[in-house]
Design a protein around this motif. Structure first.
Motif, PDB file in Angstrom:
ATOM      1  N   GLY A 274      -4.595  10.694 -10.078  1.00 53.51           N
ATOM      2  CA  GLY A 274      -4.579   9.303  -9.886  1.00 53.51           C
ATOM      3  C   GLY A 274      -5.872   8.762  -8.892  1.00 53.51           C
ATOM      4  N   PRO A 275      -6.348   7.675  -9.091  1.00 52.26           N
ATOM      5  CA  PRO A 275      -7.994   6.765  -8.061  1.00 52.26           C
ATOM      6  C   PRO A 275      -6.609   6.606  -6.598  1.00 52.26           C
ATOM      7  CG  PRO A 275      -5.845   4.843  -8.963  1.00 52.26           C
ATOM      8  CD  PRO A 275      -5.185   6.666  -9.492  1.00 52.26           C
ATOM      9  N   LEU A 276      -7.837   6.936  -5.939  1.00 53.05           N
ATOM     10  CA  LEU A 276      -7.609   7.623  -4.350  1.00 53.05           C
ATOM     11  C   LEU A 276      -7.905   6.190  -3.091  1.00 53.05           C
ATOM     12  CD1 LEU A 276      -7.204  11.310  -3.704  1.00 53.05           C
ATOM     13  CD2 LEU A 276      -5.638  10.021  -4.247  1.00 53.05           C
TER      14      LEU A 276
ATOM     15  N   GLY B 109       1.091  -1.408   0.415  1.00 49.92           N
ATOM     16  CA  GLY B 109      -0.221  -0.410  -0.157  1.00 49.92           C
ATOM     17  C   GLY B 109       0.737   1.463  -0.093  1.00 49.92           C
ATOM     18  N   GLN B 110       2.222   1.692   0.383  1.00 49.17           N
ATOM     19  CA  GLN B 110       3.354   2.623   0.037  1.00 49.17           C
ATOM     20  C   GLN B 110       3.495   2.904  -1.396  1.00 49.17           C
ATOM     21  OE1 GLN B 110       5.956   1.733   3.038  1.00 49.17           O
ATOM     22  NE2 GLN B 110       4.626   0.585   4.711  1.00 49.17           N
TER      23      GLN B 110
ATOM     24  N   SER C 293      -6.714   2.248  -0.879  1.00 49.72           N
ATOM     25  CA  SER C 293      -7.612   2.727  -1.012  1.00 49.72           C
ATOM     26  C   SER C 293      -6.819   3.494  -0.015  1.00 49.72           C
ATOM     27  CB  SER C 293      -8.941   2.475  -0.418  1.00 49.72           C
ATOM     28  OG  SER C 293      -9.252   3.210   0.503  1.00 49.72           O
ATOM     29  N   LEU C 294      -6.484   5.338   0.024  1.00 42.52           N
ATOM     30  CA  LEU C 294      -5.259   6.136   0.832  1.00 42.52           C
ATOM     31  C   LEU C 294      -7.263   5.814   2.104  1.00 42.52           C
ATOM     32  CD1 LEU C 294      -3.921   8.443  -0.847  1.00 42.52           C
ATOM     33  CD2 LEU C 294      -3.269   6.154  -0.096  1.00 42.52           C
TER      34      LEU C 294
ATOM     35  N   LEU D 216     -12.148  -0.024  -4.560  1.00 42.83           N
ATOM     36  CA  LEU D 216     -13.137  -1.193  -3.689  1.00 42.83           C
ATOM     37  C   LEU D 216     -14.893  -1.448  -4.279  1.00 42.83           C
ATOM     38  CD1 LEU D 216     -13.749   1.752  -0.497  1.00 42.83           C
ATOM     39  CD2 LEU D 216     -12.253  -0.292  -0.582  1.00 42.83           C
ATOM     40  N   ALA D 217     -14.216  -1.030  -5.476  1.00 45.43           N
ATOM     41  CA  ALA D 217     -15.012  -1.757  -6.404  1.00 45.43           C
ATOM     42  C   ALA D 217     -15.340  -3.324  -6.810  1.00 45.43           C
ATOM     43  CB  ALA D 217     -14.795  -1.163  -8.296  1.00 45.43           C
ATOM     44  N   PRO D 218     -16.472  -3.879  -7.203  1.00 41.62           N
ATOM     45  CA  PRO D 218     -16.257  -5.769  -6.846  1.00 41.62           C
ATOM     46  C   PRO D 218     -15.622  -5.631  -8.256  1.00 41.62           C
ATOM     47  CG  PRO D 218     -18.261  -4.459  -7.873  1.00 41.62           C
ATOM     48  CD  PRO D 218     -17.711  -3.672  -6.819  1.00 41.62           C
TER      49      PRO D 218
END
Length: 398
Positions: free
Chosen positions: A278-280, A222-223, A325-326, A285-287
């Protein structure tokens, strides 16, 4: 204080130019229609902006389309299985060889890079990206000013980055920058020459974890910002760089890294952070079925960066990306951060929603938001790069 600029690059009715309040993850919007329905995005305009020759590009694409070799997907001409004439990696690598022989090193770097993308662990893909790096080094030697291939340590490994310094005595402000999950640092030379060098801004570019010269790392922890942080710290010690004027930018997948750096490491005391499309949060979290709507090329690149095999299921992918996910990391809420922030996006990005971006902006004491009234992922290179260089120049510490 948040300043908001809206930029209209297409004609549209007022109602259609407003962002929806609840954007959803929709992979069918990830590519513009003109990018085609091949496995790879077909983007001659972007490739020529990077330095490729348009006539060469269309000749390569024609050879790929006309090949009669067996394909992974019969409906996608660029999925020929055998490595040889008609194969995507082979044809673009051959174009790279020809450009290299002609001394057009910048074009060669782009052909090799395009051959490699989305930069999987296929041996031919790896070789093509290595050739792209070598060609870039040759192209950089022809640019006014100084150029270095630098080695930056992080944890128990290290990664290589490219450092451009403008002509003059220095020291200079610097932009530390990475692209996304399928675009390596060799694509950024025009960014430097056109927008940064004329303003006497140095340029330190790196590959995101899991790609190219950053292959020793991945983002399964995640980093996403760990290499950007290491590069920023390294830059502050360079005698030709102004310690007080280190800026960091991340684009697309690298945009998550830039946002994370802004949120998690204010102690770096950066002169500014540029978050770009950027996706945050929501995109991670999408299925599983939502990821099935994305181009397989895009999904393959993400799998590589997060240490999944290309045969990993969409369920495996959905489980693995949750860590990115931040919001899940607890970073999108809290006290204000004083580091200047520039956020750039389109009004309807399929993975980088304005809802998520607003959470990022809410953490900033001093932020500017530039929203292009365009659908699709990320604004055009030349427009956003001009905005970034001007913003850096106006935010220099004296």
């Amino acid at each position: 204080m948040i300043k908001i600029r809206n930029i209209s690059l297409v004609a549209c009715a007022a109602a259609s130019c407003t962002a929806s309040s609840a954007q959803t993850v929709d992979g069918t919007k990830f590519r513009a229609i003109e990018e085609g329905e091949w496995y790879h995005p077909v983007e001659p305009e972007m490739w020529t902006y990077f330095g490729a020759d348009e006539t060469t590009l269309y000749a390569v694409l024609a050879r790929i389309a006309e090949s009669e070799g067996a394909r992974v997907d019969p409906d996608q001409p660029d999925t020929q299985i055998a490595y040889g004439p008609g194969n995507w990696i082979y044809e673009f690598s051959a174009a790279g060889d020809a450009a290299l022989a002609a001394g057009d090193y910048q074009a060669a770097a782009i052909y090799y890079h395009t051959a490699s993308a989305p930069h999987t662990n296929d041996p031919n893909s790896i070789a093509a990206l290595q050739s792209a790096n070598a060609a870039y080094v040759q192209a950089a030697k022809e640019v006014v000013g100084a150029f270095e291939v630098v080695e930056i340590a992080h944890a128990s490994a290290s990664f290589q980055a490219f450092l451009h310094l403008p002509e003059g005595d220095g020291p200079f402000p610097v932009l530390v920058m990475s692209n996304g999950s399928d675009m390596s640092k060799v694509t950024a030379l025009n960014y430097y020459q056109t927008h940064l060098q004329p303003k006497d801004i140095a340029f330190l570019t790196l590959d995101i974890p899991g790609m190219g010269d950053s292959i020793a790392y991945d983002v399964s922890d995640g980093q996403t910002d760990k290499l950007h942080a290491a590069a920023a710290v390294w830059a502050k010690t360079h005698p030709m760089i102004q310690e007080a004027n280190v800026f960091v930018q991340g684009v697309s997948f690298g945009g998550n890294a830039a946002a994370r750096l802004f949120l998690d490491k204010p102690e770096l005391d950066l002169a500014g952070v540029i978050y770009t499309c950027g996706p945050l949060h929501q995109a991670f979290l999408a299925p599983p079925e939502a990821y099935e709507t994305f181009p397989r090329y895009t999904i393959d690149g993400v799998k590589m960066r997060i240490s999944l095999g290309l045969d990993a299921s969409y369920r495996d992918l959905a489980d693995a990306v949750r860590v990115l996910s931040l919001e899940n990391q607890g970073l999108l809420g809290g006290t204000k951060i004083s580091t200047p922030l520039l956020a750039i996006n389109t009004h309807d990005d399929p993975v980088a929603s304005l809802d998520d971006m607003s959470l990022l902006l809410n953490r900033a004491e001093n932020a500017e938001s530039v929203v292009f009234h365009l659908s699709g992922h990320c604004p055009p290179h030349n427009q956003r790069e001009a905005i970034v260089s001007a913003w850096i120049a106006s935010n220099l510490r004296h």
